[in-house]
Design an enzyme around this catalytic site. Structure first.
Site, PDB file in Angstrom:
ATOM      1  N   ASN A 174      48.474 -15.734  67.080  1.00 30.76           N
ATOM      2  CA  ASN A 174      49.724 -15.772  68.083  1.00 30.76           C
ATOM      3  C   ASN A 174      50.930 -15.872  67.836  1.00 30.76           C
ATOM      4  OD1 ASN A 174      51.029 -17.054  70.136  1.00 30.76           O
ATOM      5  ND2 ASN A 174      49.406 -16.809  71.440  1.00 30.76           N
ATOM      6  N   HIS A 194      49.707 -11.840  71.253  1.00 34.45           N
ATOM      7  CA  HIS A 194      48.199 -12.906  70.910  1.00 34.45           C
ATOM      8  C   HIS A 194      47.788 -12.508  69.873  1.00 34.45           C
ATOM      9  CE1 HIS A 194      47.735 -14.193  75.469  1.00 34.45           C
ATOM     10  NE2 HIS A 194      48.933 -14.466  75.311  1.00 34.45           N
ATOM     11  N   GLU A 224      44.724 -11.545  69.082  1.00 36.85           N
ATOM     12  CA  GLU A 224      44.136 -10.386  69.037  1.00 36.85           C
ATOM     13  C   GLU A 224      45.047  -9.005  69.132  1.00 36.85           C
ATOM     14  OE1 GLU A 224      43.660 -12.853  71.220  1.00 36.85           O
ATOM     15  OE2 GLU A 224      41.531 -13.048  71.729  1.00 36.85           O
ATOM     16  N   CYS A 269      41.706 -13.648  76.491  1.00 38.69           N
ATOM     17  CA  CYS A 269      42.165 -13.650  77.940  1.00 38.69           C
ATOM     18  C   CYS A 269      41.899 -12.254  78.354  1.00 38.69           C
ATOM     19  CB  CYS A 269      43.552 -14.276  77.729  1.00 38.69           C
ATOM     20  SG  CYS A 269      44.852 -13.024  77.394  1.00 38.69           S
ATOM     21  N   CYS A 282      43.856  -9.768  76.237  1.00 41.92           N
ATOM     22  CA  CYS A 282      43.119  -9.039  75.100  1.00 41.92           C
ATOM     23  C   CYS A 282      41.707  -8.535  75.291  1.00 41.92           C
ATOM     24  CB  CYS A 282      43.171 -10.519  74.025  1.00 41.92           C
ATOM     25  SG  CYS A 282      44.565 -11.056  73.744  1.00 41.92           S
ATOM     26  N   ASP A 311      51.533 -19.612  77.540  1.00 40.01           N
ATOM     27  CA  ASP A 311      50.746 -18.626  76.660  1.00 40.01           C
ATOM     28  C   ASP A 311      49.612 -17.973  77.638  1.00 40.01           C
ATOM     29  OD1 ASP A 311      50.625 -17.169  74.292  1.00 40.01           O
ATOM     30  OD2 ASP A 311      48.674 -18.044  74.118  1.00 40.01           O
TER      31      ASP A 311
END
Lengths: 151, 151
Positions: A45, A56, A58, A83, A86, A146
């Site tokens: 991140n 992020h 990922e 999330c 992602c 975030d």
């Protein structure tokens, strides 16, 4: 998949998360592994470090892996449950498997991925959970920013 | 929302798509507008230009808008129906509305967003569709790479 291998791959993502924390960032790390077990990309991140809300863990690992013609057989490893952003990445690009360090501090969308044919390996890793729990306790403002939770 | 305003906002995204085409890129553009109608960020697909698979038009516009504490009331405008990756972005960050130039050349996940409370405005814009159709006809390889369709 073999859980020992999953744990070994998770350690790469965990290193990224620790590095992010050391930089003053949100401690979430990820890594993308190829069908043959090679590391394609790793990342973390970067909201704080790069002042960039689009990175992020990922998406950073995905970016680091460069342009790929196919993601079939690849595995996204992440310290924290993905999330929607992602998870959407994983689904759109046909990443076959997701290894999740923990889904205790954030529920995530890995259940949705499983419904749509992605193999999900949830490791319930105490170190990942501890790292995130401490961060969320200390900086709830950053964490909520975030994941788009209105303050 | 008012469709005239939606069309005006779409022209920003369309300019981005044209600029991307002129750079040799995939012609998809996007813009993020604030609650008060101000332009927060604009961007375009940068897979080819930046050699970066993580930058779709919507994620580029989102990045350009910088860190925001809330996306409530914002509108993501895009020349093409959002893929799962970009739809996931919209859902995770609570972007309230999506204006879609066209959903003819790519079905997209805007229906899923509508089910989850996002206002979706589909404009069926002929210029957006024409731009994309020509591109997909000429460079199906790039297009398939961009949406994770195995070759």
């Amino acid at each position: 998949m073999d859980r020992e291998l999953a744990r070994r791959w998770l350690s790469t993502a965990y290193e990224e998360a620790r590095a992010g924390l050391a930089e003053g960032g949100i401690p979430i790390g990820a890594a993308l592994y190829g069908t043959d077990g090679s590391l394609l990309g790793r990342g973390r991140n970067r909201r704080v470090q790069d002042d960039d809300p689009s990175v992020h863990a990922e998406t950073d690992a995905f970016r680091a892996a460069g342009r790929q013609r196919s993601y079939r057989g690849t595995t996204m490893v992440t310290t924290l449950a993905p999330c929607w952003y992602c998870a959407g990445l994983v689904r759109q690009f046909g990443i076959s498997r997701v290894v999740v360090g923990e889904a205790e501090t954030f529920h995530g969308a890995h259940g949705w991925l499983a419904v749509h044919g992605v193999e999900v390996v949830l490791l319930d890793d105490p170190a990942c959970a501890e790292l995130m729990r401490e961060f969320v306790d200390g900086r709830p403002d950053l964490w909520h920013e975030d994941i788009g939770v209105d303050g």
